[in-house]
Each structure stands twice: as structure tokens, then as C-alpha cells.
Design an enzyme around this catalytic site. Sequence first.
Site, PDB file in Angstrom:
ATOM      1  N   ASP A  73       0.881  -1.162   0.000  1.00 56.80           N
ATOM      2  CA  ASP A  73       0.000   0.000   0.000  1.00 56.80           C
ATOM      3  C   ASP A  73       0.922   1.217   0.000  1.00 56.80           C
ATOM      4  O   ASP A  73       2.087   1.134   0.406  1.00 56.80           O
ATOM      5  CB  ASP A  73      -0.955   0.005   1.203  1.00 56.80           C
ATOM      6  CG  ASP A  73      -2.123   0.980   0.972  1.00 56.80           C
ATOM      7  OD1 ASP A  73      -2.037   1.785   0.013  1.00 56.80           O
ATOM      8  OD2 ASP A  73      -3.099   0.951   1.740  1.00 56.80           O
TER       9      ASP A  73
HETATM   10  C1  BGC Z   1      -4.860   3.485   0.036  1.00 58.09           C
HETATM   11  C2  BGC Z   1      -4.967   2.494  -1.089  1.00 58.09           C
HETATM   12  C3  BGC Z   1      -4.793   3.190  -2.402  1.00 58.09           C
HETATM   13  C4  BGC Z   1      -3.449   3.896  -2.401  1.00 58.09           C
HETATM   14  C5  BGC Z   1      -3.141   4.628  -3.683  1.00 58.09           C
HETATM   15  C6  BGC Z   1      -3.592   4.314  -0.061  1.00 58.09           C
HETATM   16  O1  BGC Z   1      -3.623   5.359   0.845  1.00 58.09           O
HETATM   17  O2  BGC Z   1      -4.907   2.826   1.258  1.00 58.09           O
HETATM   18  O3  BGC Z   1      -6.204   1.839  -1.036  1.00 58.09           O
HETATM   19  O4  BGC Z   1      -4.911   2.285  -3.452  1.00 58.09           O
HETATM   20  O5  BGC Z   1      -3.437   4.843  -1.347  1.00 58.09           O
HETATM   21  O6  BGC Z   1      -3.952   5.732  -3.826  1.00 58.09           O
END
Ligand code: BGC
Length: 760
Positions: free
Chosen positions: A264
Site C-alpha cells: 500500500d
Molecule cells: C490506500 C490504497 C490506495 C493507495 C493509492 C492508499 O492510501 O490505502 O487503497 O490504493 O493509497 O492511492
Amino acid sequence: MKHLISTAIAGLVGLSPLYAQKVPAYLDESKPVEQRIDDALNRMTLDEKIAVIHAQSKFSSPGVKRLGFPDLWTDDGPHGVRPDVLWDEWEQAGQTNDSCVAFPALTCLAATWNPEMARLYGESLGEEALYRNKSVMLGPGVNIYRTPLGGRNFEYLGEDPWLASRMVVPYVQGLQSKGVAACVKHYALNNDEEYRHQVNVKVSDRALHEIYLPAFRAAVQEGGAWAIMGAYNLYQNQHNCHNSILLNKILKQDWGFDGVVISDWGGCHDTDEAVRNGLDLEFGTWTDGLTMGRTNAYDGYFLAAAYKQAISEGRYTTKELDEKVRRVLRLFYRTTMRKDKPYGFLCSESHYDAALKIAQEGIVLLKNDVVKKDKAPLLPLDLQKMKRILVVGENAIKMMTVGGGSSSLKAQHEILPLDGIGNSQMVKWWNGQIGFARGYVGDTIQSYNGVTVGRSLYETRSQAELTAEAVEKARQADVVVFIGGLNKSDFQDCEGHDRKTYDLPYAQNQVVEAILKVNPRLVFVNVSGNGATLPWLDKVPAVVQAWYLGSEAGKAIASVLVGDVNPSGKLPFTWYASLDQCGAHALNTYPGTWRPDHKVIDEDYKEGIFVGYRWIDKMKKEQGNAKCKPLFPFGYGLSYTTFKVGKPSASNAQLSGEERISIKVPVTNTGSRSGSETVQLYISELKPKVERPVKELKAFSKVFLQPGEMQEVEFTIDRSALSYYDDQAGCWTAEPGTFEALVGTSSANIAGSCRLTLKE
Ligand code: BGC
């Protein structure tokens, strides 16, 4: 010229054997992919290998240009293709070709209880992604709805592992059928948002395997997901983006996942753990924004310069690196290098149709009482009699595709509820205007990372004035449609935090009560991804759960209110009457306990396997009915028609070995209009040796019936439906004994049952 002509001729007649010989194995489509990967791997330099395992911008990682592998572009997310951001900023890139169709939030998809809708969703999203040249979609999310305060519940598929599993598989398959990878998230145990980077989840093995992992496992083993995203939080004191048990042991070893583990964004914290514990592709780690003298801030990633240095110093061989690169190359062959990809298209009619259909099927009719004066249920609205419809509430005019965190979109259009309802001339009665009253002021900010939209929500009137306006208009209206609920601002249905209370925010409850005093014909349309207390519920004849419905929201809501569509959604979670009906809160486990150094907060999932209706059933059994009656149970939803579910019968009363049995149940539409009913099958073990939930969902089927029509629904089950996770043996097992198959239309409305015996 001569050369050009001969090349063209070779192209026409097919490649000459001599030319074919020159095609390197990694580019030779006739060769098995694994062989092509071997060949590519052998040709790559150390720098090229290091490069492909970490990002080069917010959402892309490099391919191998020298060898002809293009860059890999990822993008959020689950509900539509996110607009492009700047190379290393979250702000919009300002493109003019990145508007999209916003599909309903995944809670709505789950509420359709229709796997065909999930397939349609995946396919449509895949086509939008293809057009935008995105090869990995960061979704779907399948974290279990453990607490109704969870800020990201709206992005997930509800509280039940079986329902979430059945819905995620076709979503993944549909998306990937377009050559776009699903990146299933957030693996695992990211069940609330508060302190998401510091939460260390303590959970029993049984709950892990029975509740929190099945949807991920189904996505991997049945859906064939090509990527998975590690979660921010920790499990067993190790961050999940490089968690040895979750990634190496369970995901890769036990489930045989051959895809890519992506961190993530900012979820990677340590080179050594990232190298050893199964992370393949690092994204979103904080960079110094090129201000600290590096030529490329991405070199500062944990799997970049530091890793290369460690290899150069002999601290690692290239064993782990090659394994990561191998997976990334496999992803390239599945996506960017795939030659037979279908064409993508953006904002097509078919995508709007899909968004509308899913929205209409997901809307849940929660209450529809007979209004005494009318001697008929309030819904569908009888437009012959109800000429003056008053719409009240900020959510009638608020765009919900913007906000909420990374799932925020730049929708080509979003039909607001007021506009959807307003398309009917009926609402133009108040001095020739649409009958609308703002009612309350909630969140007036309508932008996210530079996407600004919608009509102005600027308001200067006091709450007293707003209430007075709503009451005055309601007094003269035939019916009031209150569009309220939550929104996508911080501390509501939004990434990064959880809700602070279970109540509806702002002055909504107060305005509802005030209106009820002058007009009892009130429909409350709740827009949210979560339940909430509804203190006026007894006095309101009709309640509709409308979710975040995406581009076609207003149209979908209006079609249900006026009866063009007969609602058929069912709740994918338990709608608690109060927070203490939820196990996580009853046992005071949320948000957890900070350790003395205040770096980690331990959240102990003390309720174990008793999540959602499993907890409600347990409480009912132990404490009696009264205390634990949720407002609406899991699996519940009404229709404008009525159904009768008959007695189930099993093809065989005994089951052994790998045998399967079929359970049939007749369902009849006993009302006067066509509609769909979702028949649910729950399994209950009568005298289990280990503690088990009173019952668990193990099959469901949605049937569409004409008035008077009867159909026999057939479920097939085998011993896996009777199994639990044996934490001593570390595997699923079923005890010989007596079970009951309970068939009904919600977790609290069981129409009939039949007994089964499991032999050795
Ligand atoms: C989120 C993810 C997301 C990623 C990219 C993170 O903060 O938890 O779900 O895909 O950001 O935007």
C-alpha cells in the site's frame, strides 16, 4: 525502400523461419510464459531488476525499455478509474481525457447479492482502465465490515466472508478478462482506519481464517487475482506489506499465489523485511520530493538503492530479487505485454448502463409501512396522488463521487438525487420551483485533490431558518423525500479515519423530527456505506438505503422511489440499533490500547469469529431476543412485491467424503408485481465440539419472478460448507454430526430447514 518492402512482404506472408529464429524467447508468443520470463530475467542487469520492483512515480513503475517492456501504470481504484495525478504529487495532472464513469461503491455491489453484477462491474471498469492505459486497478477491497464506525466500509463488500467471496471472484475475473490486473486490497486485517499505520491486530487463527481471509483466498484461488495489496497495519508485530506469515506462508506457500504483492502507498518500512517477507513491488513510500540532492527520490525506496547496496555487499544473493522480478515480469506478460487485449473505451453508454443497473439492484428498501390515511404503503410514490414532492437534505445536492480518499473520482457526470427526482415535473410546485429545502448544513467542501465540482453548497442561513423552511414547505407537500445519511468527508465514510459516533451527523435527526410533526408521509433515503442510529424510525413509514451510487445515483434513486424499479437489494451487513450490539464494541476492543511508547496500538479482536450476525445470533442465544435486535439484520431487504419461500428438501439426508448434496426450495412471488428475491442458505451445526456460530451463510441465489410465478431454487453444498478452521491442526475440517440447512430471506427470517448428517 527495398528493405521496407521486403519487411512488409514478410509481414504479409508470415515470418520466415530465419526471422522467427531471431525473435528472442522472451518476445516469442509461441513460447510458454515461464520460459519467456526465464529468458527476460537472464537478460536483465541488476539495475534493471532493481528498477522494476519499485515505483518511479506516484502510480507507475518502470518496465525494461531496453528490452521493450513498457512502464506499468496502476491506478485507483475500486469504483472507477481515478483521474491522473502529477508525477510525484497527489494533485491533479489537469488532463482533459480522464473523466470516468463512477460505478456504485462496493457496498452497493455487495447489496445486489448478484455475482453477475460483479462480473459486469469488473468488465466495465476494465474497459475504462484499458482506455486510460492503466494495467493494474487498485481494488477491489474485501476487508470485512467489523465495526460500523469503519471509515472505509463503503469501499468493501460487507461483513460476511461467503458473500464477499462470491462477489469478489467475478469482479476479479471480469476485470482481468480485459487484460487489466486486479490488485485486491488491503491484505489483511485492515478493518478500521483510525491509526491504520500503527494498529497491531491480535486475532485468533480461527477468526483470521474463517472471517478475515476467505475473500482474499477466493480472489486468489478462484478469481486468479494477478496482484494483491498489503495493508498498512501490523499483524503479529510485523507490518503487513512485509509480513512473513501473511505473505510468504499463507498467500504464497499455502494458497499458491503467483502474482505480485504490491505495498500500500507508504506501507513499506524496512528493506530487510521487504526483501525477505514477500513484498514484490514497492509503491508510495514517502519520497523527499527531489529536494534533498538525490537525482531520483525513488532511489530512496526500501527496495531501491539500499537493496542494491546490500546485494553488492553480499548481504543477499539475487535469489529473492529474481523471485520478485519473476513475478513482476509475469504481471507484464499478463497485462502490458499482452498482444490480444480488447479495446478500451471510456464513458460509454454500456458503462453508464452497467453503473445504473448495479445501483438499482443494490438499493435496499428497509421499511415501507402502510400510511393509515392512504391505506397503502408509502412507496412506490403514487404520482397521481402525490403531486407535491418535497425533497429535503444536503445529500440531495451533494456530489458523492468526490471525496472519501483514494477512491475519489472525476466523474464525467453524476446525477444528483434532486436532479434524478426533479426530472419528474411533479416536483415543480413550490412557486414553480422544484420542491427542495436544504434542511441542514453538513460539509460544504466539494473538492478532492483538485477535482472541484457540483453546485455550490455555500449557505448563510442559520439552522433555525433552515428547519423552518423545511417545515413550512413540508406542511404543504404531499410527501417529503429526505435525502440524508453520511458523506465522504473526514470522519465519515472516508479513508484515513473512522466515524466518531454511530449517529447521523449534523442536524438531520432534528429536522426529520420537526418535519414529522407537520407531515408524516416521509421517506428517508440514507446515502452512506455504513449503518447509523435512526432514532425516529418508528415514526417514519419508509426508509431506503441508497449507498454511494456513482454517476447514475439520482436516476437510480428516483427509479426506485417511483416504482420503475422494484428494489431487490439486501443488506451486506448488520444494521445495529446501537454500537453495543456489535461484538467489537460490546467487548470494548476498539480502537485498541496504545503501548507505553505510543508507537503501536494493539487491537485485540476479542469477539473472534463472532462478527456481524454471528455475534447477534450468539447474543440472542445467550441473552434472549429483546436486547439484541438490530434495526435491520444482515441479508434483509424488502420489495414492492411479496415472496413465499417454501420448505427446503435435500437430495440426500447424509453426506460423506467428497459427496455433494443438493437442497431445493420453492420460491413464489405472491404479490402483484414482478421482482427479485434472494434466497439465503445458512448452515448450523447442532452439537459442535468446538464453539461455532449459530449459523453461517453458505449459499444464496437471486431469482426474478413474475407475479404468481414459482421457481425452485437449487443449492449444492459439500463438506466445505460444514467446515470450520481447526486452529490446532491448522486446516479446515468438518466434524461428523448433525447439521441443519436453514433457508430464508435474511439472517433473521428463516422460512424452513432440513437436517443433514455428516458421516466420516
Ligand atoms: C490506500 C490504497 C490506495 C493507495 C493509492 C492508499 O492510501 O490505502 O487503497 O490504493 O493509497 O492511492
